[in-house]
Enzyme design. Sequence first.
Site, PDB file in Angstrom:
ATOM      1  N   HIS A   9       0.650  -1.155   0.063  1.00  0.00           N
ATOM      2  CA  HIS A   9      -0.002  -0.025   0.011  1.00  0.00           C
ATOM      3  C   HIS A   9       0.950   1.324  -0.113  1.00  0.00           C
ATOM      4  O   HIS A   9       0.802   2.312  -0.839  1.00  0.00           O
ATOM      5  CB  HIS A   9      -0.655   0.085   1.180  1.00  0.00           C
ATOM      6  CG  HIS A   9      -1.752  -1.033   1.679  1.00  0.00           C
ATOM      7  ND1 HIS A   9      -2.801  -1.096   0.792  1.00  0.00           N
ATOM      8  CD2 HIS A   9      -1.961  -2.043   2.398  1.00  0.00           C
ATOM      9  CE1 HIS A   9      -3.750  -2.217   1.435  1.00  0.00           C
ATOM     10  NE2 HIS A   9      -2.941  -2.831   2.343  1.00  0.00           N
TER      11      HIS A   9
HETATM   12  C1  BDR Z   1      -2.840   1.142   5.229  1.00  0.00           C
HETATM   13  O1  BDR Z   1      -3.281   0.793   6.641  1.00  0.00           O
HETATM   14  C2  BDR Z   1      -1.971   0.116   6.982  1.00  0.00           C
HETATM   15  O2  BDR Z   1      -2.133  -1.100   7.545  1.00  0.00           O
HETATM   16  C3  BDR Z   1      -0.763   0.024   5.979  1.00  0.00           C
HETATM   17  O3  BDR Z   1       0.262   0.592   6.508  1.00  0.00           O
HETATM   18  C4  BDR Z   1      -1.373   1.189   4.890  1.00  0.00           C
HETATM   19  O4  BDR Z   1      -0.890   2.447   5.122  1.00  0.00           O
HETATM   20  C5  BDR Z   1      -3.777   0.301   4.197  1.00  0.00           C
HETATM   21  O5  BDR Z   1      -5.191   0.367   4.400  1.00  0.00           O
END
Ligand code: BDR
Length: 311
Positions: free
Chosen positions: A237
């Site tokens: 992500h």
């Molecule tokens: C986001 O939430 C966290 O778990 C990850 O680091 C990312 O920034 C994804 O939804």
Amino acid sequence: MKRPFIIDCDTGTDDAIALMAAFGCPEINVRAITSVNGNVKEEYTSANNLNLTEYLGIDVEVARGATLPFYPRGDYYGPTHGKTGLGDVVIPDAKETSFSRDMAPEVIHRIAEEENGELELLVIGPMTNIAIAISLYPQLKQQIKHIWFMGGAVAGGNVSSTAEFNIWVDPTSAKMVTESGIPMTMVGLDVTTKAVLGREDEQELRAFGSKASVLSADILEYMFKRCKDGGEDALMHDALALAAAVIPECLTCKEAFLDVECRGEYTAGHTVTDIVGRSLGKAPNASVAVELHLDVFRKWLLECIKRCGQA
Ligand code: BDR
Ligand code: CA
């Protein structure tokens, strides 16, 4: 001239990989890392940031930040990143370096002044620090050149059926930031759920043998186990939000009106993105990533990680 960045993060397994990619990215100069509560408590995200930079030998200011969101979320920390944020991966405690004397909002303010309109933010956790900074120093709305953030989704969510985690944690702050007028790019679940690394990538990074590449491989290994146990896959992500800033060709983006729903009993944390441009009748205030070119991203990410720490 390298582009000056502050990375605001809740490290976090995929945040850690994004940080390593950023350190190995020739186009950018990471001026500071600011930590925020999110994936795990702020004490852990801050410690992870300091430990990581010392372990890798990266000389960068690391600041502590907000310990609570403005939205009353209670104790929501889930299993995705383990108790301390890096899953089962352990890096030694920092011995030589310490936190900045300034907290995140002051660091953002100071560096924005120094950079004279050129500072960009990579925001890969809840937006609490950024909202506090804007509230304390409203001139930041003119001083920050661009915010690249991982958060939200045009459709769907990963915490609820309508909300992505970073925005869900603190919709109040996210709304303040989206309304700031600062140019911004949203990299949400629509594309980040496709940004997945696999066994081949893990093996390539491990074989390369640098501290950063082996650490990234260890984090990927944790992610593979997590996925096998029914959790999230090895989704990059946060590194994808960095990629949006550096290799825009890996994404297709559309201009849209963007706002955050704060009030809904079921929908608080939803990002309203008017991609069609007709339904809300409001002018676009953000660029929103809608499509990913995965091969371009993966190749770039591995190259950046391999460059991390190689002087
Ligand atoms: C986001 O939430 C966290 O778990 C990850 O680091 C990312 O920034 C994804 O939804
Ligand atoms: Ca994150």
